[in-house]
Design a protein around this motif. Structure first.
Motif, PDB file in Angstrom:
ATOM      1  N   LEU A 204       4.055   2.128   0.262  1.00 51.96           N
ATOM      2  CA  LEU A 204       5.219   2.993   0.421  1.00 51.96           C
ATOM      3  C   LEU A 204       4.967   3.963   1.570  1.00 51.96           C
ATOM      4  CD1 LEU A 204       5.921   3.915  -3.322  1.00 51.96           C
ATOM      5  CD2 LEU A 204       6.991   2.088  -1.974  1.00 51.96           C
ATOM      6  N   TRP A 205       5.855   3.968   2.548  1.00 54.88           N
ATOM      7  CA  TRP A 205       5.855   4.940   3.626  1.00 54.88           C
ATOM      8  C   TRP A 205       7.130   5.751   3.502  1.00 54.88           C
ATOM      9  CZ3 TRP A 205       4.324   1.889   8.714  1.00 54.88           C
ATOM     10  CH2 TRP A 205       3.076   1.275   8.512  1.00 54.88           C
ATOM     11  N   VAL A 206       7.178   6.905   4.138  1.00 54.07           N
ATOM     12  CA  VAL A 206       8.356   7.759   4.042  1.00 54.07           C
ATOM     13  C   VAL A 206       8.874   8.077   5.435  1.00 54.07           C
ATOM     14  CG1 VAL A 206       9.284   9.967   3.276  1.00 54.07           C
ATOM     15  CG2 VAL A 206       7.620   8.765   1.849  1.00 54.07           C
TER      16      VAL A 206
ATOM     17  N   LEU B 117       3.357  13.792  -1.227  1.00 48.37           N
ATOM     18  CA  LEU B 117       3.294  12.553  -2.005  1.00 48.37           C
ATOM     19  C   LEU B 117       2.069  11.721  -1.649  1.00 48.37           C
ATOM     20  CD1 LEU B 117       7.060  11.566  -1.733  1.00 48.37           C
ATOM     21  CD2 LEU B 117       5.874  12.163  -3.851  1.00 48.37           C
ATOM     22  N   GLY B 118       1.441  12.036  -0.528  1.00 46.22           N
ATOM     23  CA  GLY B 118       0.274  11.276  -0.087  1.00 46.22           C
ATOM     24  C   GLY B 118       0.616   9.961   0.574  1.00 46.22           C
ATOM     25  N   PHE B 119       1.869   9.824   1.047  1.00 55.44           N
ATOM     26  CA  PHE B 119       2.303   8.582   1.683  1.00 55.44           C
ATOM     27  C   PHE B 119       2.260   8.711   3.203  1.00 55.44           C
ATOM     28  CE2 PHE B 119       5.336   7.804  -2.116  1.00 55.44           C
ATOM     29  CZ  PHE B 119       4.289   7.290  -2.859  1.00 55.44           C
ATOM     30  N   PRO B 120       2.042   7.610   3.918  1.00 60.26           N
ATOM     31  CA  PRO B 120       2.190   7.638   5.370  1.00 60.26           C
ATOM     32  C   PRO B 120       3.599   8.079   5.755  1.00 60.26           C
ATOM     33  CG  PRO B 120       1.085   5.630   4.685  1.00 60.26           C
ATOM     34  CD  PRO B 120       1.586   6.298   3.429  1.00 60.26           C
ATOM     35  N   TYR B 121       3.691   8.677   6.917  1.00 58.29           N
ATOM     36  CA  TYR B 121       4.934   9.261   7.407  1.00 58.29           C
ATOM     37  C   TYR B 121       5.419   8.462   8.609  1.00 58.29           C
ATOM     38  CZ  TYR B 121       6.795  12.435  11.057  1.00 58.29           C
ATOM     39  OH  TYR B 121       7.464  12.976  12.118  1.00 58.29           O
ATOM     40  N   LEU B 122       6.674   8.012   8.563  1.00 57.51           N
ATOM     41  CA  LEU B 122       7.265   7.249   9.652  1.00 57.51           C
ATOM     42  C   LEU B 122       8.268   8.134  10.372  1.00 57.51           C
ATOM     43  CD1 LEU B 122       7.515   4.542  11.098  1.00 57.51           C
ATOM     44  CD2 LEU B 122       9.218   3.864   9.390  1.00 57.51           C
ATOM     45  N   ALA B 123       7.990   8.414  11.638  1.00 62.60           N
ATOM     46  CA  ALA B 123       8.791   9.371  12.405  1.00 62.60           C
ATOM     47  C   ALA B 123       9.996   8.697  13.048  1.00 62.60           C
ATOM     48  CB  ALA B 123       7.927  10.017  13.485  1.00 62.60           C
TER      49      ALA B 123
ATOM     50  N   ALA C 215      -3.373  17.695   2.539  1.00 61.14           N
ATOM     51  CA  ALA C 215      -4.545  18.483   2.136  1.00 61.14           C
ATOM     52  C   ALA C 215      -4.187  19.524   1.083  1.00 61.14           C
ATOM     53  CB  ALA C 215      -5.152  19.156   3.360  1.00 61.14           C
ATOM     54  N   GLU C 216      -3.047  20.199   1.258  1.00 63.55           N
ATOM     55  CA  GLU C 216      -2.620  21.226   0.299  1.00 63.55           C
ATOM     56  C   GLU C 216      -2.368  20.626  -1.077  1.00 63.55           C
ATOM     57  OE1 GLU C 216       0.761  23.079   2.038  1.00 63.55           O
ATOM     58  OE2 GLU C 216      -0.373  23.946   3.714  1.00 63.55           O
ATOM     59  N   ALA C 217      -1.954  19.362  -1.107  1.00 64.92           N
ATOM     60  CA  ALA C 217      -1.715  18.693  -2.386  1.00 64.92           C
ATOM     61  C   ALA C 217      -3.000  18.172  -3.011  1.00 64.92           C
ATOM     62  CB  ALA C 217      -0.728  17.546  -2.187  1.00 64.92           C
ATOM     63  N   GLY C 218      -4.117  18.330  -2.298  1.00 61.35           N
ATOM     64  CA  GLY C 218      -5.396  17.871  -2.824  1.00 61.35           C
ATOM     65  C   GLY C 218      -5.545  16.373  -2.834  1.00 61.35           C
ATOM     66  N   LEU C 219      -4.857  15.700  -1.912  1.00 64.73           N
ATOM     67  CA  LEU C 219      -4.867  14.243  -1.875  1.00 64.73           C
ATOM     68  C   LEU C 219      -5.788  13.727  -0.771  1.00 64.73           C
ATOM     69  CD1 LEU C 219      -1.021  13.706  -2.283  1.00 64.73           C
ATOM     70  CD2 LEU C 219      -2.767  13.530  -4.064  1.00 64.73           C
ATOM     71  N   THR C 220      -6.149  12.463  -0.865  1.00 63.70           N
ATOM     72  CA  THR C 220      -6.978  11.827   0.150  1.00 63.70           C
ATOM     73  C   THR C 220      -6.229  11.756   1.467  1.00 63.70           C
ATOM     74  OG1 THR C 220      -8.053  10.478  -1.533  1.00 63.70           O
ATOM     75  CG2 THR C 220      -8.252   9.737   0.751  1.00 63.70           C
ATOM     76  N   ALA C 221      -6.919  12.044   2.555  1.00 62.96           N
ATOM     77  CA  ALA C 221      -6.284  12.015   3.876  1.00 62.96           C
ATOM     78  C   ALA C 221      -5.641  10.656   4.133  1.00 62.96           C
ATOM     79  CB  ALA C 221      -7.315  12.319   4.955  1.00 62.96           C
ATOM     80  N   VAL C 222      -4.456  10.689   4.750  1.00 66.09           N
ATOM     81  CA  VAL C 222      -3.716   9.461   5.061  1.00 66.09           C
ATOM     82  C   VAL C 222      -4.171   8.966   6.428  1.00 66.09           C
ATOM     83  CG1 VAL C 222      -1.445   8.473   5.482  1.00 66.09           C
ATOM     84  CG2 VAL C 222      -1.742  10.195   3.684  1.00 66.09           C
TER      85      VAL C 222
END
Length: 307
Positions: free
Chosen positions: A159-161, A175-181, A202-209
């Motif tokens: 899932l990308w956003v 959400l920790g999802f990749p971002y599509l610009a 990072a603020e959400a405490g998630l693994t770097a995308v």
């Protein structure tokens, strides 16, 4: 760093026909593209794509390896359970090759027709995404214990956003999802956007995308003389929609010889950590023959760039 190459689909004179979509995707697969992409848009002419999953089903029937993807499957306007069923069925049809780029939508007319307040689209996106993910994970959907069937082939569909604006970029990061610009934003703007997205992760405490996709118009030239002509044509004929008249060609397109395009991609890698290029080869002002040349030759350019 390897660049994965995708291609966006395009309409011919006959519009969106199943055989045309299947042929495009099959040719892209044969040429070495790693993914085939369709956007979603509504309420226009024959070029509108209101049901991208249906079109990708046609591509699934004629391909075996290429990833099939959406750039902006719109969640706020959909029933989440019906959407989850269609997603699961398409993943079954393509044997686990589906990638979903998710979007909120920007067409006010569409929201009005659907009885949706545009101010609610971010909330609806989050709520429906949760419901869809739960259904695809096989969780109970009701007190009776009913679950989705069939489930997708992939245990976790990528899932990308698609995110156009600071709030959307932060939501994608949270959400920790990749971002599509947007394909219309400059390299400098993308750098700021990806930094904002990474901060939200990072603020959400998630693994770097580590997936960094960029959509760009790409036009390959045969030589420097050809490149100069193409740049002049594109600068006058095909500025991106909603762009300021003074927008620079290099802010939205990669135009030039193989060496030039490879150098520009190296800039994107250094600045953004680019991992995926989603190429748009059909654009206003470019002939069918020129678009076909780019479509045919670009995979070799990327393969050489990747070494």
């Amino acid at each position: 760093m390897t660049i994965h190459l995708g291609i966006t689909g395009w309409t011919g004179r006959s519009g969106w026909r199943a055989n045309a979509i299947a042929e495009q995707a099959a040719k892209a697969e044969a040429l070495g593209y790693s993914s085939y992409w369709l956007p979603e848009n509504h309420l226009g002419d024959a070029r509108s794509i209101p049901a991208p999953l249906l079109l990708l089903a046609a591509a699934a029937a004629k391909t075996q390896r290429i990833q099939l993807a959406t750039t902006s499957y719109l969640l706020p306007i959909r029933d989440p359970i019906l959407a989850a069923e269609e997603i699961a069925v398409l993943d079954q049809l393509c044997d686990g090759r589906l990638l979903l780029g998710l979007g909120r939508g920007i067409q006010r007319d569409l929201f009005e027709l659907m009885g949706i307040d545009p101010a609610d689209k971010r909330r609806l996106f989050a709520e429906k995404l949760t419901s869809i993910r739960d259904a695809l994970d096989g969780k109970p959907l009701s007190e009776s214990g009913a679950t989705l069937g069939p489930l997708p082939v992939q245990p976790s569909i990528p899932l990308w956003v698609a995110a156009f604006g600071p709030l959307a970029q932060k939501q994608a990061g949270a959400l920790g999802f990749p971002y599509l610009a947007s394909p219309r934003e400059s390299l400098a703007a993308l750098s700021d956007n990806y930094r904002r997205h990474a901060d939200a992760v990072a603020e959400a405490g998630l693994t770097a995308v580590d997936t960094v996709p960029v959509m760009r118009v790409v036009v390959l030239a045969r030589d420097e003389t050809d490149a100069a002509k193409l740049r002049g044509t594109l600068a006058q004929a095909a500025p991106p929609a909603n762009a300021a008249p003074s927008v620079a060609l290099d802010d939205w397109a990669l135009v030039g010889t193989a060496d030039t395009v490879s150098g520009l991609l190296a800039d994107y890698q250094r600045t953004l950590g680019l991992t995926h290029l989603i190429a748009i080869v059909r654009t206003r002002g470019i002939s069918d023959a020129q678009a076909e040349f780019t479509f045919r030759e670009l995979p070799a350019v990327i393969a050489s760039h990747n070494g």
